[in-house]
Design a protein around this motif. Structure first.
Motif, PDB file in Angstrom:
ATOM      1  N   UNK A  31       4.370 -41.954 -41.449  1.00 23.84           N
ATOM      2  CA  UNK A  31       3.336 -41.835 -42.475  1.00 23.84           C
ATOM      3  C   UNK A  31       1.989 -42.259 -41.888  1.00 23.84           C
ATOM      4  N   UNK A  32       0.934 -42.010 -42.661  1.00 19.07           N
ATOM      5  CA  UNK A  32      -0.447 -42.283 -42.241  1.00 19.07           C
ATOM      6  C   UNK A  32      -0.779 -41.514 -40.964  1.00 19.07           C
ATOM      7  N   UNK A  33      -0.348 -40.274 -40.906  1.00 16.36           N
ATOM      8  CA  UNK A  33      -0.531 -39.483 -39.690  1.00 16.36           C
ATOM      9  C   UNK A  33      -1.956 -38.971 -39.547  1.00 16.36           C
ATOM     10  N   UNK A  34      -2.698 -38.904 -40.628  1.00 19.20           N
ATOM     11  CA  UNK A  34      -4.068 -38.397 -40.504  1.00 19.20           C
ATOM     12  C   UNK A  34      -4.979 -39.404 -39.808  1.00 19.20           C
ATOM     13  N   UNK A  35      -4.533 -40.643 -39.673  1.00 18.38           N
ATOM     14  CA  UNK A  35      -5.324 -41.657 -38.975  1.00 18.38           C
ATOM     15  C   UNK A  35      -5.007 -41.718 -37.488  1.00 18.38           C
ATOM     16  N   UNK A  36      -3.965 -41.003 -37.064  1.00 16.91           N
ATOM     17  CA  UNK A  36      -3.565 -41.039 -35.665  1.00 16.91           C
ATOM     18  C   UNK A  36      -4.061 -39.792 -34.946  1.00 16.91           C
ATOM     19  N   UNK A  37      -4.357 -39.938 -33.685  1.00 10.84           N
ATOM     20  CA  UNK A  37      -4.856 -38.805 -32.916  1.00 10.84           C
ATOM     21  C   UNK A  37      -3.716 -37.831 -32.634  1.00 10.84           C
ATOM     22  N   UNK A  38      -4.086 -36.588 -32.330  1.00 10.04           N
ATOM     23  CA  UNK A  38      -3.089 -35.580 -31.994  1.00 10.04           C
ATOM     24  C   UNK A  38      -2.305 -35.984 -30.748  1.00 10.04           C
ATOM     25  N   UNK A  39      -2.987 -36.576 -29.792  1.00  7.53           N
ATOM     26  CA  UNK A  39      -2.327 -37.024 -28.565  1.00  7.53           C
ATOM     27  C   UNK A  39      -1.273 -38.086 -28.873  1.00  7.53           C
ATOM     28  N   UNK A  40      -1.614 -39.013 -29.752  1.00 10.00           N
ATOM     29  CA  UNK A  40      -0.676 -40.075 -30.111  1.00 10.00           C
ATOM     30  C   UNK A  40       0.538 -39.499 -30.838  1.00 10.00           C
ATOM     31  N   UNK A  41       0.292 -38.585 -31.775  1.00  9.91           N
ATOM     32  CA  UNK A  41       1.392 -37.987 -32.530  1.00  9.91           C
ATOM     33  C   UNK A  41       2.294 -37.148 -31.623  1.00  9.91           C
ATOM     34  N   UNK A  42       1.703 -36.460 -30.662  1.00  6.36           N
ATOM     35  CA  UNK A  42       2.481 -35.650 -29.730  1.00  6.36           C
ATOM     36  C   UNK A  42       3.392 -36.535 -28.879  1.00  6.36           C
ATOM     37  N   UNK A  43       2.877 -37.645 -28.422  1.00 11.34           N
ATOM     38  CA  UNK A  43       3.688 -38.549 -27.601  1.00 11.34           C
ATOM     39  C   UNK A  43       4.765 -39.249 -28.414  1.00 11.34           C
ATOM     40  N   UNK A  44       4.475 -39.529 -29.684  1.00 18.92           N
ATOM     41  CA  UNK A  44       5.478 -40.167 -30.539  1.00 18.92           C
ATOM     42  C   UNK A  44       6.594 -39.204 -30.908  1.00 18.92           C
ATOM     43  N   UNK A  45       6.362 -37.904 -30.763  1.00 16.31           N
ATOM     44  CA  UNK A  45       7.381 -36.913 -31.095  1.00 16.31           C
ATOM     45  C   UNK A  45       8.479 -36.848 -30.043  1.00 16.31           C
ATOM     46  N   UNK A  46       8.179 -37.277 -28.831  1.00 19.63           N
ATOM     47  CA  UNK A  46       9.147 -37.173 -27.746  1.00 19.63           C
ATOM     48  C   UNK A  46      10.247 -38.224 -27.895  1.00 19.63           C
ATOM     49  N   UNK A  47      11.427 -37.879 -27.425  1.00 21.93           N
ATOM     50  CA  UNK A  47      12.524 -38.836 -27.412  1.00 21.93           C
ATOM     51  C   UNK A  47      12.378 -39.757 -26.210  1.00 21.93           C
ATOM     52  N   UNK A  48      12.972 -40.935 -26.308  1.00 19.38           N
ATOM     53  CA  UNK A  48      12.936 -41.876 -25.195  1.00 19.38           C
ATOM     54  C   UNK A  48      14.299 -42.541 -25.085  1.00 19.38           C
ATOM     55  N   UNK A  49      14.517 -43.251 -24.008  1.00 23.36           N
ATOM     56  CA  UNK A  49      15.794 -43.917 -23.796  1.00 23.36           C
ATOM     57  C   UNK A  49      15.786 -45.301 -24.428  1.00 23.36           C
ATOM     58  N   UNK A  50      16.956 -45.731 -24.874  1.00 24.67           N
ATOM     59  CA  UNK A  50      17.117 -47.088 -25.380  1.00 24.67           C
ATOM     60  C   UNK A  50      16.998 -48.035 -24.194  1.00 24.67           C
ATOM     61  N   UNK A  51      16.329 -49.157 -24.401  1.00 19.27           N
ATOM     62  CA  UNK A  51      16.172 -50.141 -23.341  1.00 19.27           C
ATOM     63  C   UNK A  51      17.541 -50.633 -22.878  1.00 19.27           C
TER      64      UNK A  51
END
Length: 65
Positions: A31-51
């Motif tokens: 939520x509150x995606x209109x306050x985040x940059x497109x670059x930030x949202x694009x990077x948050x969309x990617x999957x990552x590995x569990x530590x």
């Protein structure tokens, strides 16, 4: 030996990679995606590995993965 129960909430959140590592989604993209940059949202969309420190606990929640 009785069957072990899978934590269903964890089963919906984690997936296994081909090499056996555990993947997860990133936080802060609900939520509150209109306050985040497109670059930030694009990077948050990617999957990552569990530590690696948390991987043991996730594997206990998912005994048959």
């Amino acid at each position: 030996m009785p069957k072990l129960k899978t934590k269903k909430s964890a089963a919906k959140r984690f997936r296994l990679t081909g090499s056996g590592k555990i993947r997860r989604r990133k936080a802060y993209k609900n939520h509150m995606l209109e306050h985040k940059t497109s670059k930030q949202k694009r990077r948050l969309s990617q999957l990552t590995l569990v530590n690696e420190r948390d991987e043991g606990e996730v594997r206990l929640m998912l005994p048959y993965i």
